[in-house]
Enzyme design. Structure first.
Site, PDB file in Angstrom:
ATOM      1  N   SER A  10       0.857  -1.191   0.000  1.00  0.00           N
ATOM      2  CA  SER A  10       0.000   0.000   0.000  1.00  0.00           C
ATOM      3  C   SER A  10       0.889   1.235   0.000  1.00  0.00           C
ATOM      4  CB  SER A  10      -0.881   0.073   1.247  1.00  0.00           C
ATOM      5  OG  SER A  10      -1.462  -1.136   1.547  1.00  0.00           O
ATOM      6  N   TYR A  44      -9.937  -2.357   1.989  1.00  0.00           N
ATOM      7  CA  TYR A  44      -9.162  -3.299   2.791  1.00  0.00           C
ATOM      8  C   TYR A  44      -8.799  -2.708   4.156  1.00  0.00           C
ATOM      9  CZ  TYR A  44      -4.524  -5.418   3.781  1.00  0.00           C
ATOM     10  OH  TYR A  44      -3.417  -5.965   4.362  1.00  0.00           O
ATOM     11  N   ASP A  92       6.527 -12.495   6.003  1.00  0.00           N
ATOM     12  CA  ASP A  92       5.927 -13.785   6.386  1.00  0.00           C
ATOM     13  C   ASP A  92       4.702 -13.632   7.287  1.00  0.00           C
ATOM     14  OD1 ASP A  92       7.089 -13.044   8.723  1.00  0.00           O
ATOM     15  OD2 ASP A  92       8.427 -14.777   8.895  1.00  0.00           O
ATOM     16  N   ASP A  93       4.287 -12.394   7.540  1.00  0.00           N
ATOM     17  CA  ASP A  93       3.119 -12.191   8.411  1.00  0.00           C
ATOM     18  C   ASP A  93       1.808 -12.610   7.739  1.00  0.00           C
ATOM     19  OD1 ASP A  93       3.810 -10.035   6.695  1.00  0.00           O
ATOM     20  OD2 ASP A  93       2.260  -8.800   7.621  1.00  0.00           O
ATOM     21  N   ASP A 205     -41.025   6.910  14.980  1.00  0.00           N
ATOM     22  CA  ASP A 205     -40.220   7.629  13.982  1.00  0.00           C
ATOM     23  C   ASP A 205     -41.032   8.775  13.379  1.00  0.00           C
ATOM     24  OD1 ASP A 205     -38.349   8.297  12.033  1.00  0.00           O
ATOM     25  OD2 ASP A 205     -38.833   6.586  10.736  1.00  0.00           O
TER      26      ASP A 205
HETATM   27  C1  SPV Z   1     -34.782   5.545   8.053  1.00  0.00           C
HETATM   28  O1  SPV Z   1     -33.925   4.662   8.126  1.00  0.00           O
HETATM   29  O2  SPV Z   1     -35.198   6.154   9.038  1.00  0.00           O
HETATM   30  C2  SPV Z   1     -35.334   5.929   6.746  1.00  0.00           C
HETATM   31  C3  SPV Z   1     -35.395   4.960   5.664  1.00  0.00           C
HETATM   32  O3  SPV Z   1     -35.782   7.046   6.627  1.00  0.00           O
HETATM   33  S1  SPV Z   1     -36.975   4.235   5.721  1.00  0.00           S
HETATM   34  O4  SPV Z   1     -37.156   3.660   7.038  1.00  0.00           O
HETATM   35  O5  SPV Z   1     -37.033   3.214   4.682  1.00  0.00           O
HETATM   36  O6  SPV Z   1     -37.951   5.275   5.463  1.00  0.00           O
HETATM   37 MG    MG Z   2     -36.030   8.091   8.414  1.00  0.00          MG
END
Ligand code: SPV
Ligand code: MG
Length: 432
Positions: A10, A44, A92-93, A205
């Site tokens: 790398s 990686y 050799d690691d 949510d």
């Molecule tokens: C979340 O992960 O809160 C999203 C994506 O907004 S979804 O749940 O599909 O709406």
């Molecule tokens: Mg969301």
């Protein structure tokens, strides 16, 4: 005839072990050094500090190096077939680490022309871990972390993104790794989902978990990781608030925020039309994007517009019209969402959108259309794939199962089988 010798490195953090390797390898003949490409190193290990040209320039100027070429895969086979070296030299690691299979492939390939693998003792006293720690803490700083997403978008066919909702789940995203025959898979970025952040707090949510709380989660995750963060910004809220919030997110080192074109009380998209959800007007949402873009200081931070037309059964035309409008308003990317089991509408959108805007990053969240492989998405022009909720969805049933096992048995002996051993949980998080 002079023998041909090959080694691959790398060369991102250069130390005396590399010089030792080059010195010894060059004694066997003309030494060609394969330099791993940025993309390979990003998968990686982590994004390299120096880019490919810089790393190549350093190595070609080290005495003993005859030529430098690029190695485009972690696996040596392609370069070996091109070069047909008499010798491959390596420390050799790799007999015991993640490169075990790569090593076996080298031995097999060399057999085709009677080439030989020479393994030299790994240089003692090189504290790669310490060097890596230094790079790691530097790469969690806001300026460094912020532009990692843009860098990855340039490097990788598709940026694999996994949800995280607290420090521990973020460590899973940071560290999960799978060694395959000739490559190593890991996640590139983290999705700070509103669904999983809310669920982890026992809340729905619906933008109830507010920005102050989301920022606490972001900070908790940033403290223990280095990968770039894409924040689920819900609707973005009031334009006047969003303009402030993007500045905060940019300053602390978040790479992107995705906001969805809904207004009023937001419900999760996967409810679709089963609950009342209102899509914003194109004009208002475009304003939100353009005003927030104007507030930003850097070119690194991305505002990605999420289109809910397919979720709300508004049709493909509406989705595309909105996508074009949001890009014209300054959106740095488009997320197209769908709750169909089949990916047809997503594929149709990808085809039409990429024809119009081949260079605007495209994001998908395949929670429903979950049979599509990443390389198919990439072929169809998708740049970021987000696994939006899978860590919490797998954690919850595991926790419930353990709780029930203890209730059933009136003791915890039976639960142990499904639990991480005490010794491992104690050492899971190092104390320095
Ligand atoms: C979340 O992960 O809160 C999203 C994506 O907004 S979804 O749940 O599909 O709406
Ligand atoms: Mg969301």
């Amino acid at each position: 005839m002079t023998k041909k010798v090959y080694t691959a490195i790398s060369a991102d953090i250069l130390h005396h072990g590399h010089i030792n390797l080059i010195k010894q390898a060059s004694q066997y003949g003309d030494l060609t050094v394969g330099i791993l490409t940025d993309e390979v190193i990003a998968t990686y290990k982590r994004l390299p500090v120096l880019d490919f040209d810089e790393r190549s320039f350093i190595i070609e100027n080290i005495s003993g190096v005859k030529e430098v070429i690029s190695q485009d895969t972690l696996d040596y086979t392609d370069n070996l077939l091109k070069l047909k070296p008499d010798y491959v030299v390596h420390g050799d690691d790799w007999t015991s680490n993640d490169l075990k299979n790569i090593r076996l492939n080298v031995i097999e390939t060399l057999k085709q022309w009677g080439g030989q693998l020479i393994e030299i003792p790994y240089t003692q006293g090189v504290s790669v871990d310490k060097l890596n720690e230094t790079v790691k803490s530097a790469s969690s700083m806001p300026e460094v972390r912020r532009n990692k997403l843009k860098k990855l978008l340039n490097l990788k066919p598709i940026v694999k993104t996994m949800e995280a909702h607290n420090g521990l789940s973020a460590l899973v995203v940071e560290n999960a790794k799978v060694v395959k025959d000739n490559e190593i898979e890991s996640f590139d970025a983290m999705w700070l989902s509103s669904l999983t952040d809310s669920t982890a707090k026992g809340k729905p949510d619906i933008e109830l978990v507010d920005m102050t709380s989301r920022l606490r989660t972001i900070d908790e995750i940033m403290e223990v990781t280095t990968k770039p963060i894409i924040l689920d910004g819900d609707t973005g809220g009031e334009i006047e608030h969003f303009v402030f919030n993007v500045k905060t997110l940019e300053r602390i080192g978040v790479s992107a925020v995705i906001i969805e074109d809904k207004i009023g009380l937001k419900k999760n998209s996967l409810f679709g039309t089963e609950v009342e959800q209102t899509q914003d007007t194109i004009e208002h949402f475009s304003q939100k994007i353009s005003q927030a873009k104007k507030a930003l200081t850097t070119k690194d931070f991305m505002i990605i517009a999420r289109i809910e037309s397919l979720i709300l059964n508004k049709g493909m035309e509406d989705a595309l019209t909105r996508a074009y409008a949001y890009v014209n308003a300054g959106a740095d990317g488009i997320m197209i969402h769908s709750r169909q089991k089949e990916p047809d509408e997503i594929f149709e959108f990808c085809e039409k959108f990429t024809k119009e805007y081949p260079n605007v990053p495209l994001v998908v969240v395949p929670t429903s259309f979950n049979k599509v492989y990443e390389d198919e998405f990439a072929r169809r022009g998708v740049n970021i794939v987000i696994y939006a909720n899978h860590l919490i969805r797998s954690a919850y049933p595991a926790m419930m199962q353990t709780a029930k096992t203890i209730l059933k048995n009136n003791r915890c002996y039976e639960a142990d089988e499904a639990c991480l051993p005490i010794k491992e949980i104690l050492t899971l998080i190092p104390d320095k």
